[in-house]
Design an enzyme around this catalytic site. Structure first.
Site, short mmCIF file in Angstrom:
data_model
loop_
_atom_site.label_atom_id
_atom_site.label_comp_id
_atom_site.label_asym_id
_atom_site.label_seq_id
_atom_site.Cartn_x
_atom_site.Cartn_y
_atom_site.Cartn_z
N ILE A 84 54.72 -82.20 102.93
CA ILE A 84 53.29 -81.01 101.53
C ILE A 84 52.69 -81.86 101.24
CG2 ILE A 84 53.49 -79.40 99.89
CD1 ILE A 84 55.95 -78.92 99.82
N PRO A 85 51.72 -82.25 101.56
CA PRO A 85 51.03 -83.28 101.82
C PRO A 85 50.21 -84.18 100.90
CG PRO A 85 49.72 -81.87 103.86
CD PRO A 85 51.15 -81.26 102.85
N CYS A 86 49.98 -83.94 99.97
CA CYS A 86 49.90 -83.60 98.33
C CYS A 86 48.69 -84.85 98.21
CB CYS A 86 50.18 -83.78 97.34
SG CYS A 86 51.61 -85.04 97.19
N HIS A 87 48.57 -85.90 99.35
CA HIS A 87 48.22 -87.28 99.82
C HIS A 87 46.29 -86.97 100.16
CE1 HIS A 87 50.43 -86.62 103.52
NE2 HIS A 87 48.84 -87.60 104.01
N ARG A 88 46.68 -85.91 100.75
CA ARG A 88 45.16 -84.79 101.37
C ARG A 88 44.40 -84.41 100.82
NH1 ARG A 88 48.29 -82.65 106.41
NH2 ARG A 88 49.10 -84.21 107.11
#
Length: 316
Positions: free
Chosen positions: A274-278
């Site tokens: 779940i790419p919260c880094h994006r």
């Protein structure tokens, strides 16, 4: 300095040679020499702690030879005897210790805060995990495994329904995440076999080798309805692209909920997948990532470089 081979490091175990001192369990430790297949080597105590190891009680690798003051030795001994202790500034002052002194010592000698050391001791001692469930307490089991990645070790945790957690072992919120999961799912966290953990380990390895851009491992993400809506939108951000918190808020139909969106991102327990880094600031700046901004930068650059159809440009 010459980089030692595994065999050279292994041969050093048991030798009273100060050149090799500094390992988590010192090579000169008088404890029984382990078999090679049971040995890992780390350059610092911090790395060893992040990978789940505890300081040896015999050779005391957290104590710098000839450099550790008695007040630090006493605190370390207390934490070895009871890793569940939470020693705060008030407690230090009661012991006649100035908090800034012990903070500076841990920073200087182990490149971590005193609070980080305590937290890792608690986690590595499994004190945050529960006892095996019985018919009396009727609790379910969440299985846990540690995964090695190029940017640091991660814990993966899964129920029978899917992956519940994937986060870096040094994240400050990790204890809170474990406890929140156990409460929400009426569960205990224990090591054990789990098909979802096998699945995620395979896919994470493919991701870091540049061979995977989408994940298929089933997810089990208990949370509020608002959090779930934010996490769903996060999963729609394409590999190699970024989105702002403002754009996220618009996509969930609530343009004014920027702060709430940022908070939900911060409570995401399943990193990378779940790419919260994006998600970045509206001005293009890196902001807010539980795993650390250095990892956020690394992940964005890594994905940009591996996103072949797009023009490659180094970010940030």
């Amino acid at each position: 300095m010459k980089k030692l081979t595994f065999q050279e490091k292994y041969d050093a175990i048991g030798k009273k040679d100060p050149f090799y001192e500094g390992m988590f369990c010192r090579p000169s430790c008088r404890a029984r020499k382990p078999k090679p297949e049971n040995v890992n080597f780390y350059d610092t105590a911090q790395e060893a702690l992040q990978h789940g190891f505890r300081p040896c009680k015999i050779c005391k690798p957290m104590e710098k030879l000839g450099e550790t003051p008695n007040y630090v030795k006493g605190i370390i001994k207390e934490l070895h005897q009871n890793p569940d202790l939470r020693i705060k500034d008030y407690d230090l002052r009661k012991r006649g210790i100035e908090p800034s002194q012990i903070r500076r010592w841990f920073k200087k000698h182990h490149h971590m805060t005193f609070q980080t050391y305590q937290r890792m001791m608690r986690i590595n001692n499994r004190s945050i995990f529960g006892e095996p469930p019985t018919s009396a307490n009727n609790k379910s089991v969440l299985n846990i495994v540690r995964i090695t990645t190029p940017i640091g070790p991660m814990y993966a945790c899964a129920s029978s329904e899917g992956l519940c957690l994937l986060d870096f072992t040094d994240r400050r919120m990790l204890e809170t995440e474990f406890k929140d999961l156990c409460k929400r799912l009426n569960a205990v966290i224990l090591p054990g076999e789990n098909a979802h953990l096998d699945h995620v380990q395979s896919e994470i390895q493919e991701y870091f080798s540049g061979k995977r851009k989408e994940f298929t491992v089933p997810l089990h993400t208990p949370g509020t309805e608002f959090q779930k809506s934010v996490w769903k939108i996060l999963q729609e951000i394409p590999y190699g692209e970024v989105r702002s918190y403002k754009q996220q808020a618009v996509l969930i139909g609530n343009p004014k909920a920027v702060r709430a969106v940022a908070s939900a991102n911060g409570h995401n327990r399943i990193g990378i997948i779940i790419p919260c880094h994006r998600v970045i600031g509206s001005d293009g700046s890196l902001t807010g990532y539980g795993g650390g901004l250095h990892r956020k930068r690394w992940l964005l650059n890594f994905e940009n470089e591996n996103n072949i159809p797009c023009k490659k440009t180094t970010l940030f």
